[in-house]
Design a protein around this motif. Sequence first.
Motif, PDB file in Angstrom:
ATOM      1  N   ILE A   1       0.837  -1.208   0.000  1.00 60.71           N
ATOM      2  CA  ILE A   1       0.000   0.000   0.000  1.00 60.71           C
ATOM      3  C   ILE A   1       0.871   1.257   0.000  1.00 60.71           C
ATOM      4  N   ILE A   2       1.907   1.239   0.829  1.00 63.29           N
ATOM      5  CA  ILE A   2       2.824   2.383   0.882  1.00 63.29           C
ATOM      6  C   ILE A   2       3.533   2.554  -0.460  1.00 63.29           C
ATOM      7  N   GLY A   3       3.958   1.435  -1.033  1.00 63.37           N
ATOM      8  CA  GLY A   3       4.626   1.488  -2.333  1.00 63.37           C
ATOM      9  C   GLY A   3       3.725   2.039  -3.421  1.00 63.37           C
ATOM     10  N   MET A   4       2.435   1.680  -3.367  1.00 58.70           N
ATOM     11  CA  MET A   4       1.494   2.188  -4.364  1.00 58.70           C
ATOM     12  C   MET A   4       1.316   3.696  -4.224  1.00 58.70           C
ATOM     13  N   MET A   5       1.199   4.175  -2.992  1.00 60.76           N
ATOM     14  CA  MET A   5       1.035   5.616  -2.776  1.00 60.76           C
ATOM     15  C   MET A   5       2.243   6.391  -3.291  1.00 60.76           C
ATOM     16  N   ILE A   6       3.432   5.924  -2.923  1.00 59.75           N
ATOM     17  CA  ILE A   6       4.647   6.624  -3.340  1.00 59.75           C
ATOM     18  C   ILE A   6       4.860   6.485  -4.840  1.00 59.75           C
ATOM     19  N   GLY A   7       4.606   5.290  -5.373  1.00 56.44           N
ATOM     20  CA  GLY A   7       4.783   5.062  -6.808  1.00 56.44           C
ATOM     21  C   GLY A   7       3.879   5.939  -7.653  1.00 56.44           C
ATOM     22  N   LEU A   8       2.618   6.050  -7.248  1.00 55.49           N
ATOM     23  CA  LEU A   8       1.687   6.914  -7.975  1.00 55.49           C
ATOM     24  C   LEU A   8       2.116   8.376  -7.881  1.00 55.49           C
ATOM     25  N   GLY A   9       2.602   8.766  -6.707  1.00 53.89           N
ATOM     26  CA  GLY A   9       3.065  10.142  -6.536  1.00 53.89           C
ATOM     27  C   GLY A   9       4.244  10.467  -7.434  1.00 53.89           C
ATOM     28  N   VAL A  10       5.183   9.529  -7.529  1.00 53.74           N
ATOM     29  CA  VAL A  10       6.358   9.730  -8.388  1.00 53.74           C
ATOM     30  C   VAL A  10       5.950   9.784  -9.856  1.00 53.74           C
ATOM     31  N   ALA A  11       5.058   8.872 -10.264  1.00 54.04           N
ATOM     32  CA  ALA A  11       4.612   8.839 -11.663  1.00 54.04           C
ATOM     33  C   ALA A  11       3.895  10.133 -12.048  1.00 54.04           C
ATOM     34  N   ILE A  12       3.021  10.610 -11.161  1.00 48.72           N
ATOM     35  CA  ILE A  12       2.294  11.854 -11.431  1.00 48.72           C
ATOM     36  C   ILE A  12       3.256  13.037 -11.481  1.00 48.72           C
ATOM     37  N   TYR A  13       4.220  13.056 -10.567  1.00 46.10           N
ATOM     38  CA  TYR A  13       5.194  14.157 -10.526  1.00 46.10           C
ATOM     39  C   TYR A  13       6.008  14.206 -11.818  1.00 46.10           C
ATOM     40  N   ILE A  14       6.555  13.069 -12.218  1.00 51.70           N
ATOM     41  CA  ILE A  14       7.425  13.036 -13.400  1.00 51.70           C
ATOM     42  C   ILE A  14       6.655  13.409 -14.661  1.00 51.70           C
ATOM     43  N   SER A  15       5.481  12.809 -14.851  1.00 57.54           N
ATOM     44  CA  SER A  15       4.714  13.078 -16.065  1.00 57.54           C
ATOM     45  C   SER A  15       4.236  14.529 -16.124  1.00 57.54           C
ATOM     46  N   SER A  16       3.818  15.071 -14.994  1.00 54.67           N
ATOM     47  CA  SER A  16       3.289  16.441 -14.969  1.00 54.67           C
ATOM     48  C   SER A  16       4.395  17.474 -15.176  1.00 54.67           C
ATOM     49  N   ILE A  17       5.480  17.337 -14.439  1.00 55.76           N
ATOM     50  CA  ILE A  17       6.559  18.321 -14.537  1.00 55.76           C
ATOM     51  C   ILE A  17       7.265  18.226 -15.887  1.00 55.76           C
ATOM     52  N   SER A  18       7.406  17.006 -16.407  1.00 49.14           N
ATOM     53  CA  SER A  18       8.029  16.852 -17.730  1.00 49.14           C
ATOM     54  C   SER A  18       7.200  17.537 -18.800  1.00 49.14           C
ATOM     55  N   SER A  19       5.882  17.441 -18.663  1.00 52.28           N
ATOM     56  CA  SER A  19       4.999  18.099 -19.623  1.00 52.28           C
ATOM     57  C   SER A  19       5.134  19.615 -19.541  1.00 52.28           C
ATOM     58  N   LEU A  20       5.277  20.142 -18.330  1.00 50.64           N
ATOM     59  CA  LEU A  20       5.416  21.589 -18.162  1.00 50.64           C
ATOM     60  C   LEU A  20       6.757  22.100 -18.687  1.00 50.64           C
ATOM     61  N   LYS A  21       7.775  21.253 -18.639  1.00 50.74           N
ATOM     62  CA  LYS A  21       9.116  21.681 -19.039  1.00 50.74           C
ATOM     63  C   LYS A  21       9.353  21.614 -20.544  1.00 50.74           C
ATOM     64  N   THR A  22       8.438  21.009 -21.281  1.00 54.67           N
ATOM     65  CA  THR A  22       8.641  20.902 -22.720  1.00 54.67           C
ATOM     66  C   THR A  22       8.658  22.280 -23.359  1.00 54.67           C
ATOM     67  N   ARG A  23       9.427  22.398 -24.427  1.00 53.36           N
ATOM     68  CA  ARG A  23       9.567  23.684 -25.097  1.00 53.36           C
ATOM     69  C   ARG A  23       8.284  24.075 -25.819  1.00 53.36           C
ATOM     70  N   ALA A  24       7.986  25.343 -25.795  1.00 47.25           N
ATOM     71  CA  ALA A  24       6.804  25.872 -26.485  1.00 47.25           C
ATOM     72  C   ALA A  24       7.260  26.664 -27.706  1.00 47.25           C
ATOM     73  N   LYS A  25       6.610  26.417 -28.824  1.00 44.85           N
ATOM     74  CA  LYS A  25       6.959  27.115 -30.060  1.00 44.85           C
ATOM     75  C   LYS A  25       5.943  28.222 -30.311  1.00 44.85           C
ATOM     76  N   LEU A  26       6.441  29.443 -30.461  1.00 45.06           N
ATOM     77  CA  LEU A  26       5.574  30.592 -30.683  1.00 45.06           C
ATOM     78  C   LEU A  26       5.459  30.891 -32.168  1.00 45.06           C
ATOM     79  N   SER A  27       4.270  31.254 -32.578  1.00 46.93           N
ATOM     80  CA  SER A  27       4.037  31.634 -33.969  1.00 46.93           C
ATOM     81  C   SER A  27       4.195  33.141 -34.106  1.00 46.93           C
ATOM     82  N   ILE A  28       4.974  33.579 -35.091  1.00 50.74           N
ATOM     83  CA  ILE A  28       5.196  35.012 -35.274  1.00 50.74           C
ATOM     84  C   ILE A  28       3.931  35.709 -35.756  1.00 50.74           C
TER      85      ILE A  28
END
Length: 232
Positions: A197-224
């Motif tokens: 149970i503890i492993g599931m809580m921590i594992g889900l937290g790590v997965a959510i953290y990595i996927s969310s922050i990685s998505s925010l860090k991706t480069r954004a391309k601006l249109s002129i």
Amino acid sequence: MNSTLALIINIPTLFLIYILTYFTQALSGKRQFYGISLNSDYFNKYEFKNLDKKYKLFTTIGFIISLILELISIYIFKAYVTSSVLPMLSFCLYNFFVYINIHNKVKALKSKLSINLYDLDLEKTKVILDTDFIQEKNRIVKKYSLIFTIPLIISTLVGIYVLANYNSIPDTIPTHWGPNGNADAFSDKSFIKILAIIGMMIGLGVAIYISSISSLKTRAKLSIDSIDNSKK
């Protein structure tokens, strides 16, 4: 807890996790493809469509295996508490590695296609560096990094506390509470179950953290042509 109650609780939860992971791409930003910043024109290319199909296929296979594991835990081993943890944890970890694999393949494919002159727009040579936008983006990343880190730290501390006081936990512990708030299912204390149970809580937290922050860090391309709309 009996088999019927375990089935009613666990199967819908597992199915909900499956739906959320299956439609990960649909829930992403309009210029994000499995965590990679990508022009929408690429989304219709065969190579990227094929990777999307592979992700959904492997996700479905993982769900079916987890569902079988769920049913085996309930009806064969009568491990009702384990059935609430192990199949879901296994599916989440499995899907996390599937996502990372597809993410890396999308990244490699983007790099491969970008060297093809046919795919390059040579007329767009103007480069715009919006420092205000970059600073605001970094501020958002730091903000959400903290937000996602707090529950992860709390889960870890709670897990450590529970394991440190394992001997003081009663031999019989409640595993489910009814609508009136009273415990209606119990299970024998087990170090493996608590650790899972503890492993599931921590594992889900790590997965959510990595996927969310990685998505925010991706480069954004601006249109002129429409810089303000590109920032949305």
